[in-house]
Structures are given as structure tokens and as C-alpha cells.
Write a protein that holds these residues in place. Structure first.
Motif, PDB file in Angstrom:
ATOM      1  N   ALA A 116       0.865  -1.454   0.003  1.00  0.00           N
ATOM      2  CA  ALA A 116       0.532  -0.013   0.026  1.00  0.00           C
ATOM      3  C   ALA A 116       0.913   1.181  -0.201  1.00  0.00           C
ATOM      4  O   ALA A 116       2.342   0.908   0.058  1.00  0.00           O
ATOM      5  N   GLY A 117       0.397   2.533  -0.566  1.00  0.00           N
ATOM      6  CA  GLY A 117       1.413   3.224  -0.345  1.00  0.00           C
ATOM      7  C   GLY A 117       1.629   4.171  -1.901  1.00  0.00           C
ATOM      8  O   GLY A 117       1.627   3.366  -2.655  1.00  0.00           O
ATOM      9  N   TYR A 118       2.735   4.661  -1.275  1.00  0.00           N
ATOM     10  CA  TYR A 118       3.611   5.795  -2.132  1.00  0.00           C
ATOM     11  C   TYR A 118       4.677   4.818  -3.325  1.00  0.00           C
ATOM     12  O   TYR A 118       5.516   3.987  -2.849  1.00  0.00           O
ATOM     13  N   LYS A 119       4.687   4.683  -5.121  1.00  0.00           N
ATOM     14  CA  LYS A 119       5.032   4.441  -5.515  1.00  0.00           C
ATOM     15  C   LYS A 119       5.913   2.379  -5.223  1.00  0.00           C
ATOM     16  O   LYS A 119       7.359   2.916  -4.623  1.00  0.00           O
ATOM     17  N   HIS A 136      -2.350  -4.965  -4.047  1.00  0.00           N
ATOM     18  CA  HIS A 136      -2.068  -3.563  -3.648  1.00  0.00           C
ATOM     19  C   HIS A 136      -3.424  -2.863  -3.829  1.00  0.00           C
ATOM     20  O   HIS A 136      -4.210  -3.015  -3.860  1.00  0.00           O
ATOM     21  N   LYS A 137      -3.354  -2.377  -1.741  1.00  0.00           N
ATOM     22  CA  LYS A 137      -3.519  -1.245  -1.538  1.00  0.00           C
ATOM     23  C   LYS A 137      -4.478  -0.251  -2.674  1.00  0.00           C
ATOM     24  O   LYS A 137      -3.373   0.296  -1.681  1.00  0.00           O
ATOM     25  N   CYS A 138      -5.201   0.030  -2.794  1.00  0.00           N
ATOM     26  CA  CYS A 138      -5.219   1.051  -3.720  1.00  0.00           C
ATOM     27  C   CYS A 138      -6.787   1.724  -2.698  1.00  0.00           C
ATOM     28  O   CYS A 138      -8.104   1.830  -2.259  1.00  0.00           O
ATOM     29  N   THR A 139      -7.450   3.640  -3.185  1.00  0.00           N
ATOM     30  CA  THR A 139      -8.012   4.216  -3.202  1.00  0.00           C
ATOM     31  C   THR A 139      -8.628   4.890  -4.108  1.00  0.00           C
ATOM     32  O   THR A 139      -9.563   5.805  -4.167  1.00  0.00           O
ATOM     33  N   ALA A 140      -8.090   4.269  -5.377  1.00  0.00           N
ATOM     34  CA  ALA A 140      -8.992   5.506  -6.531  1.00  0.00           C
ATOM     35  C   ALA A 140      -8.228   4.437  -7.547  1.00  0.00           C
ATOM     36  O   ALA A 140      -7.010   3.717  -7.984  1.00  0.00           O
ATOM     37  N   HIS A 143      -5.024   3.781  -9.499  1.00  0.00           N
ATOM     38  CA  HIS A 143      -4.148   3.766  -8.713  1.00  0.00           C
ATOM     39  C   HIS A 143      -3.871   2.465  -8.707  1.00  0.00           C
ATOM     40  O   HIS A 143      -2.840   2.127  -8.764  1.00  0.00           O
ATOM     41  N   ALA A 144      -5.451   1.750  -8.797  1.00  0.00           N
ATOM     42  CA  ALA A 144      -4.966   0.413  -9.081  1.00  0.00           C
ATOM     43  C   ALA A 144      -4.825   0.063 -10.555  1.00  0.00           C
ATOM     44  O   ALA A 144      -4.229  -0.794 -11.230  1.00  0.00           O
ATOM     45  N   MET A 145      -4.987   1.056 -11.723  1.00  0.00           N
ATOM     46  CA  MET A 145      -4.700   0.839 -13.451  1.00  0.00           C
ATOM     47  C   MET A 145      -3.265   0.531 -13.325  1.00  0.00           C
ATOM     48  O   MET A 145      -2.259  -0.113 -13.882  1.00  0.00           O
ATOM     49  N   SER A 146      -2.628   1.629 -11.981  1.00  0.00           N
ATOM     50  CA  SER A 146      -0.676   2.285 -11.701  1.00  0.00           C
ATOM     51  C   SER A 146      -0.642   0.062 -11.144  1.00  0.00           C
ATOM     52  O   SER A 146       0.741   0.133 -12.099  1.00  0.00           O
ATOM     53  N   ALA A 147      -1.493   0.242 -10.225  1.00  0.00           N
ATOM     54  CA  ALA A 147      -0.831  -1.672  -9.778  1.00  0.00           C
ATOM     55  C   ALA A 147      -1.443  -2.589 -10.863  1.00  0.00           C
ATOM     56  O   ALA A 147       0.074  -3.098 -11.237  1.00  0.00           O
ATOM     57  N   ILE A 155      -5.680  -6.109  -6.693  1.00  0.00           N
ATOM     58  CA  ILE A 155      -5.392  -5.168  -6.753  1.00  0.00           C
ATOM     59  C   ILE A 155      -7.556  -5.467  -4.827  1.00  0.00           C
ATOM     60  O   ILE A 155      -8.516  -5.914  -4.995  1.00  0.00           O
ATOM     61  N   SER A 156      -6.428  -4.542  -3.973  1.00  0.00           N
ATOM     62  CA  SER A 156      -7.842  -4.245  -3.378  1.00  0.00           C
ATOM     63  C   SER A 156      -8.174  -3.225  -2.981  1.00  0.00           C
ATOM     64  O   SER A 156      -7.285  -1.885  -3.590  1.00  0.00           O
ATOM     65  N   ILE A 157      -9.640  -3.216  -3.445  1.00  0.00           N
ATOM     66  CA  ILE A 157      -9.626  -1.043  -3.296  1.00  0.00           C
ATOM     67  C   ILE A 157     -10.830  -0.981  -1.987  1.00  0.00           C
ATOM     68  O   ILE A 157     -11.330  -1.522  -1.604  1.00  0.00           O
TER      69      ILE A 157
END
Length: 165
Positions: A116-119, A136-140, A143-147, A155-157
Motif C-alpha cells: 500500500a502507499g507510495y510507488k 496492492h491496496k488502492c483508494t482510487a 492507482h489500481a490501474m497503475s498497480a 487489487i484491494s480497493i
């Protein structure tokens, strides 16, 4: 008793809900205890895993990478079921030794990690190189697309209430 009534009271022989994630993680129920600072200890992770979900130790709850190694070993005394480790990467003036925590996770044979978190790219790459599944835990959505492009396995939203985001 009618056939419908007898089916209603007959015990279930397999209460598992099978999903792509339960198969990936080797768990019975599609329930993941996310990494929670100060709460993601061996007791919590083992309890969730023993109940059929995926328990998560929180790496940075432990003051040092060696303490994380000990907590992983302690968790293994409490469950023989799968559990993972959360590694949250946050920008900081004085960051914790993320690479050393990552190495402890690898060395201890953890099979699934929640980042989770930054880069997290360098961590994702290292975990994947050792056959570790990465959630990878995302809030947007962005960010999920990047992960996804980074090659994570799941992905965990989480909503904006997650960890005060």
C-alpha cells in the motif's frame, strides 16, 4: 417432511466460497484482514487465518525488521493456514528501512504480501522475483490501474475512510 424442507435443514458439506482470490491465496473464504497499524499482530492474523480468511501481519507495527521476523515465526506457531504481511510505503523525511523489512518478508518465506502507499514498484518487483503474490491496496481507480501495470496479482480497493485517506 417435504424434500424442500429436508434440504433446508441438511448440513452443508462444503461452505467454501470459491473465487479467483480464494484460489490465489489458498483460503476458504474471500475475507482479507487488511494491514492495520498496531492491530496486525500474530494474534489477529492467526485468528483470521484460522477462521478461513487471510490474516495479515502489519510489517511496520514491528519496530525493526528482526522483530518482524520474530512476529512471523510467532504467527506460524498459532496457525498452519496461509497468512500474509502488509508493507505500507509512505513518503517520509526519515523513512523506515523498507528494503530491510522487504528482505525479512522474503527470507521468512511469506507467500502473499499486501502493499500500500507510495510507488511500490521496487517492492513489487522484488516480491514477484521470489514468487510472492502481491495484493496492492488502492483508494482510487487510477492507482489500481497503475498497480495493474506494475504486475500485482490482485487489487484491494478501499474507500476514503481507509487509514484516513
Amino acid at each position: 417432511m417435504s424434500p424442500v424442507e429436508s434440504q433446508a435443514i441438511a448440513p452443508r458439506t462444503d461452505a467454501r466460497i470459491r473465487t479467483r482470490f480464494t484460489e490465489l491465496a489458498g483460503i476458504e473464504h474471500p475475507i482479507v484482514q487488511g494491514g492495520m497499524q498496531w492491530v496486525g499482530t500474530a494474534e489477529m492474523a492467526a485468528a483470521v487465518s484460522n477462521a478461513g480468511g487471510l490474516g495479515m501481519l502489519t510489517a511496520l507495527t514491528q519496530p525493526t525488521p528482526d522483530a518482524l521476523r520474530r512476529e512471523i515465526a510467532r504467527c506460524r506457531t498459532m496457525t498452519d493456514k496461509p497468512f500474509g504481511v502488509n508493507l505500507t510505503i509512505l513518503p517520509s523525511i526519515s523513512p523506515p528501512p523498507y528494503a530491510q523489512y522487504r528482505q525479512a518478508i522474503i527470507d521468512e518465506g511469506i507467500s502473499i504480501v499486501e502493499t500500500a502507499g507510495y510507488k511500490p514498484q521496487e517492492h513489487v518487483d522484488a516480491f514477484k522475483a521470489h514468487g510472492i503474490k502481491v495484493v496492492h491496496k488502492c483508494t482510487a481507480v487510477r492507482h489500481a490501474m497503475s498497480a495493474q501495470k506494475m504486475g500485482v496479482d490482485a487489487i484491494s480497493i478501499d474507500g476514503f475512510e481507509c487509514a484516513g485517506h
